[in-house]
Design a protein around this motif. Sequence first.
Motif, PDB file in Angstrom:
ATOM      1  N   ASP A 311       0.814  -1.214   0.000  1.00 20.09           N
ATOM      2  CA  ASP A 311       0.000   0.000   0.000  1.00 20.09           C
ATOM      3  C   ASP A 311       0.848   1.265   0.000  1.00 20.09           C
ATOM      4  OD1 ASP A 311      -2.353  -1.405  -0.063  1.00 20.09           O
ATOM      5  OD2 ASP A 311      -2.756  -1.266   2.083  1.00 20.09           O
ATOM      6  N   CYS A 312       2.151   1.131   0.253  1.00 17.75           N
ATOM      7  CA  CYS A 312       3.051   2.292   0.241  1.00 17.75           C
ATOM      8  C   CYS A 312       3.716   2.493  -1.126  1.00 17.75           C
ATOM      9  CB  CYS A 312       4.119   2.150   1.321  1.00 17.75           C
ATOM     10  SG  CYS A 312       3.471   2.304   3.002  1.00 17.75           S
ATOM     11  N   ASN A 313       3.243   1.771  -2.118  1.00 18.94           N
ATOM     12  CA  ASN A 313       3.676   2.013  -3.500  1.00 18.94           C
ATOM     13  C   ASN A 313       2.762   3.116  -4.045  1.00 18.94           C
ATOM     14  OD1 ASN A 313       4.467   1.990  -6.149  1.00 18.94           O
ATOM     15  ND2 ASN A 313       3.874  -0.135  -6.551  1.00 18.94           N
ATOM     16  N   LEU A 314       3.105   4.360  -3.724  1.00 17.24           N
ATOM     17  CA  LEU A 314       2.185   5.480  -3.930  1.00 17.24           C
ATOM     18  C   LEU A 314       2.296   6.114  -5.309  1.00 17.24           C
ATOM     19  CD1 LEU A 314       2.622   7.188  -0.426  1.00 17.24           C
ATOM     20  CD2 LEU A 314       0.860   5.557  -1.141  1.00 17.24           C
ATOM     21  N   ALA A 315       3.491   6.162  -5.873  1.00 11.97           N
ATOM     22  CA  ALA A 315       3.657   6.824  -7.175  1.00 11.97           C
ATOM     23  C   ALA A 315       5.069   6.583  -7.679  1.00 11.97           C
ATOM     24  CB  ALA A 315       3.398   8.327  -7.036  1.00 11.97           C
ATOM     25  N   PRO A 316       5.279   6.658  -9.002  1.00 12.51           N
ATOM     26  CA  PRO A 316       6.650   6.600  -9.526  1.00 12.51           C
ATOM     27  C   PRO A 316       7.477   7.770  -8.991  1.00 12.51           C
ATOM     28  CG  PRO A 316       5.028   6.326 -11.282  1.00 12.51           C
ATOM     29  CD  PRO A 316       4.275   6.767 -10.067  1.00 12.51           C
ATOM     30  N   ILE A 317       8.779   7.564  -8.896  1.00 13.04           N
ATOM     31  CA  ILE A 317       9.672   8.590  -8.358  1.00 13.04           C
ATOM     32  C   ILE A 317      10.494   9.198  -9.485  1.00 13.04           C
ATOM     33  CG2 ILE A 317      11.637   9.009  -6.827  1.00 13.04           C
ATOM     34  CD1 ILE A 317      10.565   6.760  -5.037  1.00 13.04           C
ATOM     35  N   ASP A 318      10.436  10.518  -9.601  1.00 12.71           N
ATOM     36  CA  ASP A 318      11.226  11.256 -10.578  1.00 12.71           C
ATOM     37  C   ASP A 318      12.480  11.782  -9.877  1.00 12.71           C
ATOM     38  OD1 ASP A 318      12.319  12.853 -12.508  1.00 12.71           O
ATOM     39  OD2 ASP A 318      10.600  14.218 -12.696  1.00 12.71           O
ATOM     40  N   GLU A 319      13.608  11.141 -10.115  1.00 10.24           N
ATOM     41  CA  GLU A 319      14.847  11.523  -9.430  1.00 10.24           C
ATOM     42  C   GLU A 319      15.248  12.955  -9.734  1.00 10.24           C
ATOM     43  OE1 GLU A 319      18.258   8.967  -9.405  1.00 10.24           O
ATOM     44  OE2 GLU A 319      17.018   7.211  -9.827  1.00 10.24           O
ATOM     45  N   THR A 320      15.048  13.369 -10.973  1.00 14.45           N
ATOM     46  CA  THR A 320      15.478  14.724 -11.340  1.00 14.45           C
ATOM     47  C   THR A 320      14.706  15.781 -10.557  1.00 14.45           C
ATOM     48  OG1 THR A 320      13.919  14.752 -13.200  1.00 14.45           O
ATOM     49  CG2 THR A 320      16.155  13.987 -13.648  1.00 14.45           C
ATOM     50  N   ALA A 321      13.452  15.481 -10.211  1.00 11.00           N
ATOM     51  CA  ALA A 321      12.654  16.441  -9.442  1.00 11.00           C
ATOM     52  C   ALA A 321      13.133  16.546  -7.996  1.00 11.00           C
ATOM     53  CB  ALA A 321      11.183  16.041  -9.485  1.00 11.00           C
ATOM     54  N   LEU A 322      13.921  15.546  -7.553  1.00 11.81           N
ATOM     55  CA  LEU A 322      14.426  15.558  -6.181  1.00 11.81           C
ATOM     56  C   LEU A 322      15.760  16.285  -6.054  1.00 11.81           C
ATOM     57  CD1 LEU A 322      13.676  11.842  -5.202  1.00 11.81           C
ATOM     58  CD2 LEU A 322      12.364  13.859  -4.535  1.00 11.81           C
ATOM     59  N   GLU A 323      16.394  16.602  -7.164  1.00  6.98           N
ATOM     60  CA  GLU A 323      17.728  17.203  -7.118  1.00  6.98           C
ATOM     61  C   GLU A 323      17.681  18.552  -6.407  1.00  6.98           C
ATOM     62  OE1 GLU A 323      19.381  17.261 -11.016  1.00  6.98           O
ATOM     63  OE2 GLU A 323      19.584  15.077 -11.123  1.00  6.98           O
ATOM     64  N   GLY A 324      18.635  18.732  -5.508  1.00  9.20           N
ATOM     65  CA  GLY A 324      18.698  19.953  -4.713  1.00  9.20           C
ATOM     66  C   GLY A 324      17.854  19.922  -3.458  1.00  9.20           C
ATOM     67  N   ARG A 325      17.016  18.902  -3.316  1.00  2.00           N
ATOM     68  CA  ARG A 325      16.128  18.817  -2.162  1.00  2.00           C
ATOM     69  C   ARG A 325      16.885  18.326  -0.929  1.00  2.00           C
ATOM     70  NH1 ARG A 325      10.887  16.970  -3.254  1.00  2.00           N
ATOM     71  NH2 ARG A 325      10.853  16.418  -1.039  1.00  2.00           N
ATOM     72  N   GLU A 326      16.396  18.737   0.247  1.00  2.00           N
ATOM     73  CA  GLU A 326      16.933  18.245   1.507  1.00  2.00           C
ATOM     74  C   GLU A 326      16.492  16.805   1.741  1.00  2.00           C
ATOM     75  OE1 GLU A 326      15.518  21.023   4.356  1.00  2.00           O
ATOM     76  OE2 GLU A 326      17.232  22.357   4.102  1.00  2.00           O
ATOM     77  N   CYS A 327      17.400  16.022   2.280  1.00  2.00           N
ATOM     78  CA  CYS A 327      17.089  14.624   2.526  1.00  2.00           C
ATOM     79  C   CYS A 327      17.986  14.090   3.634  1.00  2.00           C
ATOM     80  CB  CYS A 327      17.272  13.794   1.262  1.00  2.00           C
ATOM     81  SG  CYS A 327      18.940  13.867   0.571  1.00  2.00           S
ATOM     82  N   PHE A 328      17.680  12.883   4.067  1.00  2.00           N
ATOM     83  CA  PHE A 328      18.433  12.208   5.123  1.00  2.00           C
ATOM     84  C   PHE A 328      18.815  10.820   4.618  1.00  2.00           C
ATOM     85  CE2 PHE A 328      15.758  15.352   7.022  1.00  2.00           C
ATOM     86  CZ  PHE A 328      16.548  15.944   7.989  1.00  2.00           C
ATOM     87  N   GLY A 329      20.034  10.417   4.923  1.00  2.00           N
ATOM     88  CA  GLY A 329      20.516   9.143   4.413  1.00  2.00           C
ATOM     89  C   GLY A 329      20.807   8.139   5.504  1.00  2.00           C
ATOM     90  N   ALA A 330      20.999   6.907   5.071  1.00  2.00           N
ATOM     91  CA  ALA A 330      21.427   5.840   5.972  1.00  2.00           C
ATOM     92  C   ALA A 330      22.233   4.841   5.162  1.00  2.00           C
ATOM     93  CB  ALA A 330      20.236   5.163   6.636  1.00  2.00           C
ATOM     94  N   LEU A 331      23.225   4.286   5.781  1.00  2.00           N
ATOM     95  CA  LEU A 331      24.116   3.346   5.117  1.00  2.00           C
ATOM     96  C   LEU A 331      24.180   2.063   5.919  1.00  2.00           C
ATOM     97  CD1 LEU A 331      26.247   2.835   2.879  1.00  2.00           C
ATOM     98  CD2 LEU A 331      27.951   3.807   4.448  1.00  2.00           C
ATOM     99  N   ASP A 332      23.842   0.967   5.265  1.00  2.00           N
ATOM    100  CA  ASP A 332      23.936  -0.346   5.901  1.00  2.00           C
ATOM    101  C   ASP A 332      24.974  -1.152   5.128  1.00  2.00           C
ATOM    102  OD1 ASP A 332      22.986  -2.242   7.939  1.00  2.00           O
ATOM    103  OD2 ASP A 332      22.296  -3.397   6.227  1.00  2.00           O
ATOM    104  N   LEU A 333      26.192  -1.155   5.628  1.00  2.00           N
ATOM    105  CA  LEU A 333      27.284  -1.869   4.979  1.00  2.00           C
ATOM    106  C   LEU A 333      27.175  -3.361   5.260  1.00  2.00           C
ATOM    107  CD1 LEU A 333      30.191   0.553   5.880  1.00  2.00           C
ATOM    108  CD2 LEU A 333      29.316   0.119   3.583  1.00  2.00           C
ATOM    109  N   SER A 334      27.517  -4.143   4.269  1.00  2.00           N
ATOM    110  CA  SER A 334      27.399  -5.591   4.395  1.00  2.00           C
ATOM    111  C   SER A 334      28.767  -6.215   4.602  1.00  2.00           C
ATOM    112  CB  SER A 334      26.787  -6.162   3.114  1.00  2.00           C
ATOM    113  OG  SER A 334      27.712  -6.023   2.048  1.00  2.00           O
ATOM    114  N   ALA A 335      28.741  -7.535   4.760  1.00  2.28           N
ATOM    115  CA  ALA A 335      29.977  -8.288   4.651  1.00  2.28           C
ATOM    116  C   ALA A 335      30.486  -8.140   3.220  1.00  2.28           C
ATOM    117  CB  ALA A 335      29.732  -9.753   4.996  1.00  2.28           C
ATOM    118  N   ALA A 336      31.707  -8.539   2.986  1.00  4.75           N
ATOM    119  CA  ALA A 336      32.373  -8.234   1.721  1.00  4.75           C
ATOM    120  C   ALA A 336      31.613  -8.726   0.494  1.00  4.75           C
ATOM    121  CB  ALA A 336      33.776  -8.844   1.734  1.00  4.75           C
TER     122      ALA A 336
END
Length: 530
Positions: A311-336
């Motif tokens: 139900d959280c598949n709400l709409a396609p995402i346009d990456e270019t429209a997100l450029e310059g926008r504020e956001c928050f990241g997270a990194l989950d590093l794996s084994a090699a």
Amino acid sequence: MSGPKLREELPWEAEGLDRLERVVAFMEDMPVTQGKLAGTKMHLRPWQIEQFLEPIFTVDDEGKRRVRTAALSMGRKNGKTGISAALALCFLVGPEAEERGEIYFCAMDKAQAAKAWAECKAMLEAHPELSQRVNIIRFSKEIEVLEGQGKGSVLKALSADADSKLGLSPSFVLCDEIGYWPKRDLFDAMDSALGARDEPLIVAISTQAKDDTHFFSEMIDYGLKIKEGEVEDESFHLAMFSAGVDDDPWSPETWAKANPALGDFLSYEQVERMAMQAQRIPSKEADFRNKVLNQRIDGTVRFIAAREWNDCNLAPIDETALEGRECFGALDLSAARDLTCFLLVFPEEDGRYTVLPRFFLPEFDIEGKSDTDRVPYNVWAKQPDARLTLLPGKVIDPALVAEHIADEATRFNILAIAYDRWRIEDLKRELDKLSVELPLVPFGQGYKDMSPAVDVLEVTVAQQKVNHAGNPLMRMCAANAVVTVDPAGARKLDKGKASGRIDGIVALAMALKTAQGHEEEGLPACLLAA
């Protein structure tokens, strides 16, 4: 002692029949070889003809079949074995046969393939006219046509647990219970080989797979999109019998939705008995829902329900429209050698978050890793929307991950990146080489730090405040995610107890909590720049 008198004209050879009528006439001339109706002939029901066979054998103005791929999905014990064998024989020795045709009856494993082949063999041996035209080779599970229509054709039984079959030229392929095949290699090999024939057909008949990531689930979802008008494809047909998500599983009306043969050759009393047991014994409910109600469910107690996630598949995402926008990241590093995820969430003015993940895997032996994890990494890597990058070599190179993060930092205004301390020094070293300064924020993976993140993730998904746009790797991670609880009631996502990779969900939980913490300090991030 002479045998039975042979007919000079067989039912499907009568004049005036169209293509569908010839197929039906052939299948209804096939003997029933087991069960209480053994010794009689097959009698196709209206649902089998109208919803399954008729769309397949409808022809265009040139008399050609439009459908090249067909799927029939329904609950167990609805006559799948009989219709599968009869349809395969129709292409071997019946009205759909062509000279030197190649017919393949494919099943999950060698035992199931042998069982399917035995049904074809039994039908032919009980049919006086057809039995004289074929040679049955038991040790190799083959049937070859010696004379008449389909001369030179051969039917072979193959199993999905064997190596992929190359160099084939199938005219007809039947995939039996494909929803339980361990991998997709055999289906892909057959599907890619169909192009050598004029009117090839591949048919999958099965109960639903247990999860969304199985390739038969992808086929069903594609067929449903065609039925709903979202996709136009005359070459694909889906006949689907399944209980709805909101249907009462203990209602006979619900049983009938997934079992068109209920009360006919599927015993009502048997289904009633199974429902009664499933209602009283919780461990049996999932199996009942999957195999009888034909629902996509495997019984694992999941942290995120499949329906809530979808139900959280709400709409396609346009990456270019997100450029310059504020956001928050997270990194989950794996084994090699495992899955790594770098994920960004973009706060929206309506309180929702747009999710933009990027996954990394080593390119080396990606086919083997797909088999091991039983998900199509090799296919997803070719789909831009999956956002899976294959890195050269046998292991994840932190330098390449660092380059991607640095590139993303030039496109988006990343306010913070939460990270698991494990293996972070390798990445920091590579970022230093690039002279990139990023707002890295350590995020503990124990109960203390992860419990609030799990709470935020759970509520945000339940309230449909994330848009993941149907990313298949995120869906896989959501389906695999499980939580463990400490004595105080705190929760954390547990990779050790998960049924598969959950890196994307761990990263999403960290990113959402980081974003929420930032917003709690003042205005929402999307309004701070105003």
